[in-house]
Write a protein that holds these residues in place. Structure first.
Motif, mmCIF file in Angstrom:
data_model
loop_
_atom_site.group_PDB
_atom_site.id
_atom_site.type_symbol
_atom_site.label_atom_id
_atom_site.label_comp_id
_atom_site.label_asym_id
_atom_site.label_seq_id
_atom_site.Cartn_x
_atom_site.Cartn_y
_atom_site.Cartn_z
ATOM 1 N N VAL A 92 129.947 -62.853 42.513
ATOM 2 C CA VAL A 92 129.356 -61.936 43.494
ATOM 3 C C VAL A 92 128.552 -60.854 42.773
ATOM 4 O O VAL A 92 127.435 -60.507 43.166
ATOM 5 C CB VAL A 92 130.446 -61.299 44.388
ATOM 6 N N TRP A 93 129.111 -60.330 41.691
ATOM 7 C CA TRP A 93 128.424 -59.305 40.894
ATOM 8 C C TRP A 93 127.106 -59.847 40.338
ATOM 9 O O TRP A 93 126.071 -59.182 40.410
ATOM 10 C CB TRP A 93 129.329 -58.852 39.746
ATOM 11 N N ILE A 94 127.133 -61.044 39.797
ATOM 12 C CA ILE A 94 125.928 -61.652 39.215
ATOM 13 C C ILE A 94 124.861 -61.851 40.290
ATOM 14 O O ILE A 94 123.682 -61.577 40.067
ATOM 15 C CB ILE A 94 126.269 -62.994 38.535
ATOM 16 N N ARG A 95 125.285 -62.329 41.447
ATOM 17 C CA ARG A 95 124.329 -62.588 42.533
ATOM 18 C C ARG A 95 123.677 -61.297 42.994
ATOM 19 O O ARG A 95 122.495 -61.245 43.280
ATOM 20 C CB ARG A 95 125.054 -63.263 43.704
ATOM 21 N N TYR A 167 125.556 -70.151 36.029
ATOM 22 C CA TYR A 167 125.384 -69.790 37.438
ATOM 23 C C TYR A 167 124.219 -68.819 37.602
ATOM 24 O O TYR A 167 123.368 -68.992 38.479
ATOM 25 C CB TYR A 167 126.677 -69.163 37.980
ATOM 26 N N GLN A 168 124.173 -67.796 36.760
ATOM 27 C CA GLN A 168 123.094 -66.815 36.837
ATOM 28 C C GLN A 168 121.735 -67.495 36.693
ATOM 29 O O GLN A 168 120.804 -67.237 37.458
ATOM 30 C CB GLN A 168 123.288 -65.742 35.752
ATOM 31 N N HIS A 169 121.610 -68.381 35.737
ATOM 32 C CA HIS A 169 120.358 -69.098 35.481
ATOM 33 C C HIS A 169 119.996 -69.984 36.680
ATOM 34 O O HIS A 169 118.862 -69.976 37.160
ATOM 35 C CB HIS A 169 120.525 -69.938 34.203
ATOM 36 N N ALA A 170 120.986 -70.734 37.174
ATOM 37 C CA ALA A 170 120.734 -71.676 38.261
ATOM 38 C C ALA A 170 120.402 -70.978 39.568
ATOM 39 O O ALA A 170 119.499 -71.394 40.302
ATOM 40 C CB ALA A 170 121.941 -72.593 38.448
ATOM 41 N N LEU A 174 116.368 -70.717 39.100
ATOM 42 C CA LEU A 174 116.062 -72.015 39.696
ATOM 43 C C LEU A 174 116.258 -72.065 41.207
ATOM 44 O O LEU A 174 115.796 -72.995 41.858
ATOM 45 C CB LEU A 174 116.920 -73.102 39.026
ATOM 46 N N GLY A 175 116.978 -71.088 41.760
ATOM 47 C CA GLY A 175 117.227 -71.090 43.193
ATOM 48 C C GLY A 175 118.035 -72.293 43.657
ATOM 49 O O GLY A 175 117.875 -72.776 44.775
ATOM 50 N N ASP A 176 118.921 -72.764 42.796
ATOM 51 C CA ASP A 176 119.728 -73.944 43.098
ATOM 52 C C ASP A 176 120.762 -73.600 44.173
ATOM 53 O O ASP A 176 121.647 -72.776 43.935
ATOM 54 C CB ASP A 176 120.420 -74.417 41.812
ATOM 55 N N PRO A 177 120.700 -74.223 45.349
ATOM 56 C CA PRO A 177 121.660 -73.906 46.401
ATOM 57 C C PRO A 177 123.086 -74.342 46.063
ATOM 58 O O PRO A 177 124.032 -73.887 46.688
ATOM 59 C CB PRO A 177 121.117 -74.666 47.622
ATOM 60 N N ARG A 178 123.233 -75.205 45.066
ATOM 61 C CA ARG A 178 124.570 -75.662 44.673
ATOM 62 C C ARG A 178 125.111 -74.904 43.462
ATOM 63 O O ARG A 178 126.156 -75.237 42.921
ATOM 64 C CB ARG A 178 124.536 -77.163 44.361
#
Length: 197
Positions: A92-95, A167-170, A174-178
């Motif tokens: 959550v913090w990263i997002r 996760y941060q990179h994706a 990349l905007g990866d929804p998964r």
């Protein structure tokens, strides 16, 4: 809180919001002053240098991280559950929020990884503290029999943080929804390895 303290807090708050998007080095006193409806000299009176402003913003981020990620958990949880809830709050913090860029620490790590100075030193110390904290929970799990006794806590921390960085990179680049599901799956594998017989 005095007017000066209120203004200083507002500067740090807006500085953190901007630095999360553009980095500490990208932070400029002019646009920051304009956003806060201050003169550049008025802003400079609170922070005598760019480095002082950067350090104050970094300290604010560290304080928020401690409150929102670390202190939000409970010591009464078993080590495996505690680790899981910490990881979820870390994602959550990263997002981050809609209007900010997310994790200042990851942004600053790219800026200051090869630049000596007080900002880098404080950033490194904060990240070592985070690793040590996670490692202490794993060590507690080993001591209490929740985790295998041959576990290397620092290796497990490395893998957990690796999942968070992926996760941060994706999610951010990349905007990866998964991305979140993949990070959670990676974390679950690390946790399973810690507990397997």
């Amino acid at each position: 809180m005095s007017k000066g303290e209120t203004t200083r807090a507002a500067i740090v708050d807006e500085g953190l919001r901007q630095a999360s998007r553009i980095g500490l080095e990208g932070l400029s006193l002019g646009p920051l002053a304009t956003k806060l409806e201050l003169t550049k000299s008025g802003l400079f009176a609170h922070f005598k240098s760019q480095e002082a402003l950067q350090l104050n913003i970094l300290e604010e981020a560290i304080g928020r991280f401690k409150r929102e990620v670390i202190a939000a958990g409970t010591r009464r949880e078993a080590p495996d559950r505690r680790l899981r809830s910490l990881f979820e709050r870390y994602l959550v913090w990263i997002r981050g929020e809609q209007d900010d860029g997310g994790c200042l620490f990851m942004t600053a790590a790219q800026e200051f990884d090869d630049r000596p100075g007080l900002v880098r030193d404080r950033l490194v110390a904060s990240q070592l503290d985070w690793r040590e904290f996670l490692g202490s929970i794993i060590s507690e799990g080993v001591a209490s029999g929740v985790f295998r006794e041959d576990v290397d806590p620092q290796q497990a921390v490395f893998e957990i943080l690796g999942a968070a960085l992926a996760y941060q990179h994706a999610t951010k680049l990349l905007g990866d929804p998964r991305a979140k599901a993949r990070a959670q799956a990676a974390f679950a594998r690390v946790l399973a390895d810690l507990t397997r017989g």
